[in-house]
Design a protein around this motif. Sequence first.
Motif, mmCIF file in Angstrom:
data_model
loop_
_atom_site.group_PDB
_atom_site.id
_atom_site.type_symbol
_atom_site.label_atom_id
_atom_site.label_comp_id
_atom_site.label_asym_id
_atom_site.label_seq_id
_atom_site.Cartn_x
_atom_site.Cartn_y
_atom_site.Cartn_z
ATOM 1 N N ARG A 133 10.707 -47.344 60.420
ATOM 2 C CA ARG A 133 9.684 -46.303 60.288
ATOM 3 C C ARG A 133 9.537 -45.517 61.588
ATOM 4 N NH1 ARG A 133 4.927 -49.436 58.957
ATOM 5 N NH2 ARG A 133 6.146 -51.163 58.219
ATOM 6 N N ALA A 134 9.555 -46.224 62.713
ATOM 7 C CA ALA A 134 9.441 -45.531 64.006
ATOM 8 C C ALA A 134 10.637 -44.615 64.228
ATOM 9 C CB ALA A 134 9.325 -46.554 65.140
ATOM 10 N N LYS A 136 12.509 -43.189 61.935
ATOM 11 C CA LYS A 136 12.413 -42.030 61.031
ATOM 12 C C LYS A 136 11.386 -41.017 61.525
ATOM 13 C CE LYS A 136 14.020 -44.232 56.821
ATOM 14 N NZ LYS A 136 13.725 -44.659 55.458
ATOM 15 N N SER A 137 10.276 -41.522 62.072
ATOM 16 C CA SER A 137 9.271 -40.569 62.564
ATOM 17 C C SER A 137 9.794 -39.823 63.797
ATOM 18 C CB SER A 137 7.951 -41.289 62.883
ATOM 19 O OG SER A 137 8.118 -42.174 63.961
ATOM 20 N N ARG A 138 10.505 -40.519 64.691
ATOM 21 C CA ARG A 138 11.105 -39.838 65.844
ATOM 22 C C ARG A 138 12.137 -38.820 65.388
ATOM 23 N NH1 ARG A 138 11.365 -45.208 68.047
ATOM 24 N NH2 ARG A 138 13.576 -45.224 67.510
ATOM 25 N N GLN A 139 12.931 -39.185 64.390
ATOM 26 C CA GLN A 139 13.955 -38.272 63.879
ATOM 27 C C GLN A 139 13.306 -37.039 63.250
ATOM 28 O OE1 GLN A 139 16.367 -40.012 60.826
ATOM 29 N NE2 GLN A 139 18.048 -38.576 61.146
ATOM 30 N N LYS A 140 12.209 -37.243 62.528
ATOM 31 C CA LYS A 140 11.518 -36.115 61.907
ATOM 32 C C LYS A 140 10.926 -35.197 62.977
ATOM 33 C CE LYS A 140 8.125 -35.094 58.368
ATOM 34 N NZ LYS A 140 7.130 -35.651 57.446
ATOM 35 N N ALA A 141 10.376 -35.784 64.052
ATOM 36 C CA ALA A 141 9.814 -34.982 65.149
ATOM 37 C C ALA A 141 10.919 -34.184 65.831
ATOM 38 C CB ALA A 141 9.106 -35.896 66.153
ATOM 39 N N ARG A 142 12.083 -34.798 66.061
ATOM 40 C CA ARG A 142 13.204 -34.066 66.675
ATOM 41 C C ARG A 142 13.677 -32.942 65.769
ATOM 42 N NH1 ARG A 142 17.007 -38.326 67.135
ATOM 43 N NH2 ARG A 142 15.478 -39.948 67.409
ATOM 44 N N ARG A 143 13.714 -33.204 64.467
ATOM 45 C CA ARG A 143 14.169 -32.188 63.525
ATOM 46 C C ARG A 143 13.228 -30.983 63.521
ATOM 47 N NH1 ARG A 143 14.528 -35.001 58.650
ATOM 48 N NH2 ARG A 143 16.488 -35.869 59.366
ATOM 49 N N THR A 144 11.923 -31.235 63.513
ATOM 50 C CA THR A 144 10.977 -30.099 63.529
ATOM 51 C C THR A 144 11.055 -29.358 64.862
ATOM 52 O OG1 THR A 144 9.197 -31.586 64.238
ATOM 53 C CG2 THR A 144 9.358 -31.113 61.884
#
Length: 170
Positions: A133-134, A136-144
């Motif tokens: 989960r951590a 995925k959240s880091r990956q989502k933040a990098r993507r945005t």
Amino acid sequence: MPGLCGVLVAVFFLNLSYFGCTEAQTPPPSIPCAFKSNTSCDDCLQNVTCLWCEQTAQCIDYPVRNIFPPRSVCPLNDARWGVCWVNFQVLIITMSVLAGALFIAVLICCCCCCKCERIGNKKEDAKVERENRARKSRQKARRTEMQVRHDEIRQKYGVAKDNPYSRINE
């Protein structure tokens, strides 16, 4: 389980001392068992191949074809082998109780080990899930963050799109 293991070790050593495992007896090979009949149990049992029957005061060769001497040779509660103060009946009962206790102790240890392993696996599974989960959240933040930079670059060069679904025409 240290208490149970300590008790089992204590019972084992008590039984060793109880059944006289102190010194090895070397049998005199030349004297047959029948010649020691009507003497004493100690004299008869100096040879490990001999069996003393308390009821008849006979010293006989141990019936090696049978695990226990048959009743026709000597009743179990009167048969002595190895030491004079332990009859076969007591020996059978004691050994079966010890074997049962050992079997139960092994089962308990196996169950405890399996239970501890399952608890450890659940903890590891939860840890892996938290890490996923951590990540995925880091990956989502990098993507945005990357999307924001790309939008800034597009605006800088005038290729910003109003509709994200429309094609950029050159």
